[in-house]
Scaffold this active site. Sequence first.
Site, short mmCIF file in Angstrom:
data_model
loop_
_atom_site.label_atom_id
_atom_site.label_comp_id
_atom_site.label_asym_id
_atom_site.label_seq_id
_atom_site.Cartn_x
_atom_site.Cartn_y
_atom_site.Cartn_z
N GLY A 226 0.85 -1.20 0.00
CA GLY A 226 0.00 0.00 0.00
C GLY A 226 0.88 1.24 0.00
N SER A 227 0.32 2.34 0.47
CA SER A 227 1.04 3.61 0.39
C SER A 227 2.16 3.68 1.43
CB SER A 227 0.06 4.76 0.60
OG SER A 227 -0.47 4.67 1.91
N THR A 228 3.09 4.58 1.18
CA THR A 228 4.21 4.77 2.10
C THR A 228 3.71 5.31 3.44
OG1 THR A 228 5.73 5.09 0.27
CG2 THR A 228 6.42 5.99 2.40
N GLY A 231 2.24 2.44 5.25
CA GLY A 231 3.34 1.50 5.55
C GLY A 231 4.15 1.94 6.76
N GLU A 248 5.60 -3.40 0.98
CA GLU A 248 5.75 -3.03 -0.44
C GLU A 248 5.00 -1.72 -0.61
OE1 GLU A 248 7.62 -4.69 -2.37
OE2 GLU A 248 7.69 -6.74 -1.63
#
Length: 482
Positions: A226-228, A231, A248
Amino acid sequence: MFNNNEGLYINGSWFPAHNQATFDSENPATGKVVGVVPEATPQQIEDAVQAAHKARISWGKIPGPERAQYLQLASKEFEHSKDEIINLLIAETGSTFGKAMFELDFTVQFLKAASADYRFGNGEVFPSEDGTLSYTTRRPLGVVVCISPWNVPLILSMKKIVGALIAGNTVILKPSEESSLIAMKIAQVFAAINLPPGVFNLVTGHGDVGQALIAHPLTKAVSFTGSTATGKKIAAQAGGLLKKCILELGGKDAVIILQDIDIDFAVNATIFSGLFHQGQTCMSAERILVESSIADKFIEKLVQKAKSLKMGDPSDHSVEIGPMMSKRQLQIVEDHVDDAKKNGAQILCGGETTNGIFYPPTVLTGVTRNMKVFRDETFGPLLPVLTFDTLDEAIEMANDSEYGLSGGVLTDNLEKAFYITNQLDTGMVHIGNGSVLDDPIDCAFGGIKNSGMGRESGKHSYETLTELKWITVHHQKPVFPF
Ligand code: NAD
């Protein structure tokens, strides 16, 4: 496709959407409701964790080839449901027909290949001077929480689930709230092949459901795509609990184009990497770096090709550019284009929202490094072009990013290609290709910097999702100092 009794899937049983909070899953192209999704309650989260925890003992003990058989069966079941799944990917996530076909085929191949991954369960034997047998084994972790995004929902959920299952773990899938129906289809497949109860569980809902699953003492690892921003939250939560996590995350990939390459090929590679799924993939080419001597010719052909693509509702299978996934996603694209224009970029084609939710392929020149289109993940159909005169300049420009996922180097000169790839700060890079690439058979998928931590696929997933145990066997009685 789904009957009224289907919703959450826990311990081999369905729990329907009625009698609890729900949310709609909408077709991004038409705004029409495709299905209704239950928001998991705290009790249902608890039930899913308990079921997965209980099932982990028998699932972890069955021989690898038997686990492999289930995955082979699932592969056949996905093939069997091909048309239904393709239509659902188109309706729920705005996938074009080509992208939906790719997701389905990749998943079928991936299941077949990954079913052999139980072979990575080998430990190692260490040398010993006195005849002591000293070796390692790999054991499953237990309950793995898999959290997936909406953009490539079938592949990205299945990579996590399969990697965990073949290593002997049990799974709870928490899919994106925007692609929960695809996840329900995954649950239907596991139900159809009679996977033992509790081995795979589906709980739908928003981010707090994911948080609750990670927080539960009986879950042992989280596998997240997913998004940073999300994350980092997950890494902090999992880190505080000393749970393993694989992340990821987002990207801002560069494709570097050298003057010797066939320009038509470079244009095709750039268009595919930049515009696949409307640019909504983590590996999208979001910075196009072209050697100055061919820039004019390359840009002219890039614009020509970008303008020629057919955009519209992907229920028409000839469409190449579908809708943006959501208004939220569209607003990011519009904001990045506005910022680029304000700071002096030129828009050579596209650049305006059409029919509410569609954004045409947009080529930008005069792009500078302070612009959002250079720095931030857009996740949209923008092709910002920058030029360079030396290889070192291209490398420095590509590395000037908080992200480090993938990249492409388009040249037939291998010496130059290796000079560049060896110095790129990315987890993946492809010579003679764009930045968008995955492999269902095996690879080492993943990024560095703000693009994530850890690698997925084959032995990399296996090693992350198992625990090593060091064992010794002493043939001679050890002599102790006291
Ligand atoms: P997102 O981060 O908004 O959501 C991903 C998932 O996390 C969803 O299931 C969501 O419900 C869940 N979530 C949200 N907050 C949470 C929390 N606090 N705890 C636990 N779970 C939580 O991402 P998205 O918008 O669905 O996906 C797009 C992003 O994913 C992009 O940034 C893209 O680059 C990235 N992505 C990365 C890869 C990769 O392999 N590196 C692949 C695809 C997408």
